[in-house]
Design a protein around this motif. Sequence first.
Motif, PDB file in Angstrom:
ATOM      1  N   LEU A 105      47.094  38.796  48.840  1.00 47.22           N
ATOM      2  CA  LEU A 105      46.163  37.672  48.855  1.00 47.22           C
ATOM      3  C   LEU A 105      44.715  38.134  48.735  1.00 47.22           C
ATOM      4  CD1 LEU A 105      45.657  34.607  49.333  1.00 47.22           C
ATOM      5  CD2 LEU A 105      45.578  35.123  51.770  1.00 47.22           C
ATOM      6  N   LEU A 106      44.355  39.196  49.478  1.00 46.17           N
ATOM      7  CA  LEU A 106      42.956  39.631  49.517  1.00 46.17           C
ATOM      8  C   LEU A 106      42.529  40.376  48.262  1.00 46.17           C
ATOM      9  CD1 LEU A 106      42.395  40.831  53.198  1.00 46.17           C
ATOM     10  CD2 LEU A 106      41.727  38.684  52.150  1.00 46.17           C
ATOM     11  N   PHE A 107      43.388  41.244  47.754  1.00 48.31           N
ATOM     12  CA  PHE A 107      42.954  42.167  46.701  1.00 48.31           C
ATOM     13  C   PHE A 107      43.549  41.873  45.330  1.00 48.31           C
ATOM     14  CE2 PHE A 107      42.673  44.555  50.696  1.00 48.31           C
ATOM     15  CZ  PHE A 107      41.324  44.887  50.665  1.00 48.31           C
ATOM     16  N   VAL A 108      44.454  40.916  45.230  1.00 48.38           N
ATOM     17  CA  VAL A 108      45.028  40.570  43.929  1.00 48.38           C
ATOM     18  C   VAL A 108      44.814  39.101  43.602  1.00 48.38           C
ATOM     19  CG1 VAL A 108      47.109  40.533  42.501  1.00 48.38           C
ATOM     20  CG2 VAL A 108      46.757  42.389  44.133  1.00 48.38           C
ATOM     21  N   LEU A 109      45.287  38.202  44.470  1.00 49.56           N
ATOM     22  CA  LEU A 109      45.285  36.782  44.139  1.00 49.56           C
ATOM     23  C   LEU A 109      43.874  36.193  44.106  1.00 49.56           C
ATOM     24  CD1 LEU A 109      46.961  34.301  43.502  1.00 49.56           C
ATOM     25  CD2 LEU A 109      47.119  33.840  45.952  1.00 49.56           C
ATOM     26  N   ILE A 110      43.078  36.435  45.160  1.00 54.16           N
ATOM     27  CA  ILE A 110      41.732  35.856  45.212  1.00 54.16           C
ATOM     28  C   ILE A 110      40.839  36.391  44.093  1.00 54.16           C
ATOM     29  CG2 ILE A 110      39.635  35.736  46.603  1.00 54.16           C
ATOM     30  CD1 ILE A 110      41.318  35.382  49.055  1.00 54.16           C
ATOM     31  N   PRO A 111      40.782  37.722  43.844  1.00 57.55           N
ATOM     32  CA  PRO A 111      39.985  38.173  42.673  1.00 57.55           C
ATOM     33  C   PRO A 111      40.532  37.663  41.345  1.00 57.55           C
ATOM     34  CG  PRO A 111      40.350  39.988  44.193  1.00 57.55           C
ATOM     35  CD  PRO A 111      41.223  38.874  44.661  1.00 57.55           C
ATOM     36  N   TYR A 112      41.860  37.552  41.234  1.00 56.52           N
ATOM     37  CA  TYR A 112      42.418  37.044  39.966  1.00 56.52           C
ATOM     38  C   TYR A 112      42.039  35.577  39.746  1.00 56.52           C
ATOM     39  CZ  TYR A 112      45.824  35.530  36.504  1.00 56.52           C
ATOM     40  OH  TYR A 112      46.415  34.994  35.387  1.00 56.52           O
ATOM     41  N   MET A 113      42.074  34.775  40.793  1.00 58.08           N
ATOM     42  CA  MET A 113      41.683  33.374  40.652  1.00 58.08           C
ATOM     43  C   MET A 113      40.199  33.253  40.324  1.00 58.08           C
ATOM     44  SD  MET A 113      43.915  31.481  43.610  1.00 58.08           S
ATOM     45  CE  MET A 113      43.404  29.865  43.040  1.00 58.08           C
ATOM     46  N   MET A 114      39.372  34.122  40.906  1.00 58.83           N
ATOM     47  CA  MET A 114      37.955  34.097  40.566  1.00 58.83           C
ATOM     48  C   MET A 114      37.730  34.530  39.122  1.00 58.83           C
ATOM     49  SD  MET A 114      35.116  33.272  41.932  1.00 58.83           S
ATOM     50  CE  MET A 114      33.625  33.112  41.018  1.00 58.83           C
ATOM     51  N   MET A 115      38.599  35.413  38.628  1.00 61.13           N
ATOM     52  CA  MET A 115      38.502  35.833  37.230  1.00 61.13           C
ATOM     53  C   MET A 115      38.790  34.667  36.287  1.00 61.13           C
ATOM     54  SD  MET A 115      40.903  38.433  35.175  1.00 61.13           S
ATOM     55  CE  MET A 115      41.970  37.014  34.962  1.00 61.13           C
ATOM     56  N   GLY A 116      39.493  33.649  36.783  1.00 59.14           N
ATOM     57  CA  GLY A 116      39.786  32.489  35.953  1.00 59.14           C
ATOM     58  C   GLY A 116      38.540  31.786  35.456  1.00 59.14           C
ATOM     59  N   TRP A 117      37.461  31.791  36.231  1.00 59.17           N
ATOM     60  CA  TRP A 117      36.205  31.181  35.776  1.00 59.17           C
ATOM     61  C   TRP A 117      35.656  31.938  34.571  1.00 59.17           C
ATOM     62  CZ3 TRP A 117      38.116  29.762  40.271  1.00 59.17           C
ATOM     63  CH2 TRP A 117      37.768  28.513  40.797  1.00 59.17           C
ATOM     64  N   ASP A 118      35.735  33.276  34.610  1.00 62.48           N
ATOM     65  CA  ASP A 118      35.254  34.071  33.482  1.00 62.48           C
ATOM     66  C   ASP A 118      36.118  33.827  32.246  1.00 62.48           C
ATOM     67  OD1 ASP A 118      33.687  35.931  32.150  1.00 62.48           O
ATOM     68  OD2 ASP A 118      34.993  37.593  32.698  1.00 62.48           O
ATOM     69  N   TYR A 119      37.418  33.686  32.449  1.00 60.66           N
ATOM     70  CA  TYR A 119      38.326  33.474  31.319  1.00 60.66           C
ATOM     71  C   TYR A 119      38.173  32.080  30.722  1.00 60.66           C
ATOM     72  CZ  TYR A 119      42.750  32.878  28.806  1.00 60.66           C
ATOM     73  OH  TYR A 119      43.697  32.608  27.857  1.00 60.66           O
ATOM     74  N   MET A 120      37.987  31.074  31.561  1.00 63.55           N
ATOM     75  CA  MET A 120      37.916  29.704  31.071  1.00 63.55           C
ATOM     76  C   MET A 120      36.554  29.371  30.457  1.00 63.55           C
ATOM     77  SD  MET A 120      40.936  28.473  31.679  1.00 63.55           S
ATOM     78  CE  MET A 120      40.743  26.712  31.541  1.00 63.55           C
ATOM     79  N   LEU A 121      35.486  29.935  31.001  1.00 63.06           N
ATOM     80  CA  LEU A 121      34.147  29.569  30.543  1.00 63.06           C
ATOM     81  C   LEU A 121      33.582  30.496  29.483  1.00 63.06           C
ATOM     82  CD1 LEU A 121      32.500  28.516  33.930  1.00 63.06           C
ATOM     83  CD2 LEU A 121      33.537  27.066  32.192  1.00 63.06           C
ATOM     84  N   SER A 122      34.117  31.708  29.360  1.00 62.68           N
ATOM     85  CA  SER A 122      33.643  32.609  28.313  1.00 62.68           C
ATOM     86  C   SER A 122      34.466  32.343  27.054  1.00 62.68           C
ATOM     87  CB  SER A 122      33.793  34.075  28.739  1.00 62.68           C
ATOM     88  OG  SER A 122      35.147  34.378  29.012  1.00 62.68           O
ATOM     89  N   HIS A 123      33.824  31.909  26.006  1.00 62.45           N
ATOM     90  CA  HIS A 123      34.525  31.486  24.787  1.00 62.45           C
ATOM     91  C   HIS A 123      34.865  32.654  23.877  1.00 62.45           C
ATOM     92  CE1 HIS A 123      33.551  27.365  25.883  1.00 62.45           C
ATOM     93  NE2 HIS A 123      32.285  27.738  26.037  1.00 62.45           N
ATOM     94  N   HIS A 124      34.443  33.854  24.207  1.00 70.08           N
ATOM     95  CA  HIS A 124      34.643  34.981  23.299  1.00 70.08           C
ATOM     96  C   HIS A 124      35.451  36.108  23.930  1.00 70.08           C
ATOM     97  CE1 HIS A 124      31.652  33.031  20.770  1.00 70.08           C
ATOM     98  NE2 HIS A 124      30.823  33.002  21.796  1.00 70.08           N
TER      99      HIS A 124
END
Length: 333
Positions: A193-212
Amino acid sequence: MKWYFLCSWEWKKYVFLYEFNFFWMMKEMKNNADAPIYKVRSYLGCLDQGFKLGTRHVIDLLRYLSPSLLSCVFFGILLVLETYFYPLPYSSYRFDTSPAMLIAGACVLLALFVESEGSFMSQLFDVLSKYSEQGAWPVCKINDAKRSSKKFFMKSALFLLVGLLTVALFVLPAVLLLGWHSIYTYLILFVYLLFVLIPYMMMGWDYMLSHHHSLWDCIKRIKVIYQNLGSLYAVWFVAGLLQLFISIVVWLPTILLVYAHRASLLNISMGDTSDLPTIVPVLVILFTIISSFLSKMSTCILFFPLSYLYGSIVTKKKEKMKFDEEEKQYTPL
């Protein structure tokens, strides 16, 4: 008489009321103005602006997210009815639990989960993308919901499937090998939860909002998120705890009714002839609709503070890169 009127108390009172109303109007306009996403903030500033943005436009969100909310409500009803009418401890009394049926049911539930959660995520990120680009809250129309969020749906579905894959790789082996009641299983879940899931979910903002950037490029850039784990954990702890509390409260009536039905089945299997009233299934469906709706809307409590935190991380990184370039430019050889 005119001079007397200008110097009188009445005139001073009018001037004071006018200045007070003007000051109060300007303060209200400043408070009601939506703050930009891409700005360096502390985690307290991200929480404050995220709560304000979500509550200020809740009516627009309800109107715009209504198609995906209906999909999530349908999935919640299906899942609760599956648990209600076919509870696992007593499934042998209801239908043949062959491996093929279990695999087919799991695939159907997985497809419905990805469709409902993916549509909800795509519409939320569509609103956030328009807001970050326009600098103001966009005009949300139901007719534009499906058309404008199509470009985010495939990204959301891929992001969810990869997240489920990480669960299968990290959590499922620990549960199968160690069991649910082992302390090592809970330790693995906590680390995941601390070192995989939470950082991965936060990475979702970079993946969804970065168009390139593809998902793999965003995974390789996840080091930036690990450098801001303190703020990320703080936002997750406060906003996530509030969302969890709301979800437990709204789902509590449905859980109690399902548990009462399971206890009734156990008593019937032991020879008791009494059963629950016939209105209980209707109440289960009614409370499931309300619980699914409110619990999905409560995700905005966590979504918007994390959006501001993502904007803060991106802005901080850009400012650091700009500072390093200027330092190299003016540094003598």
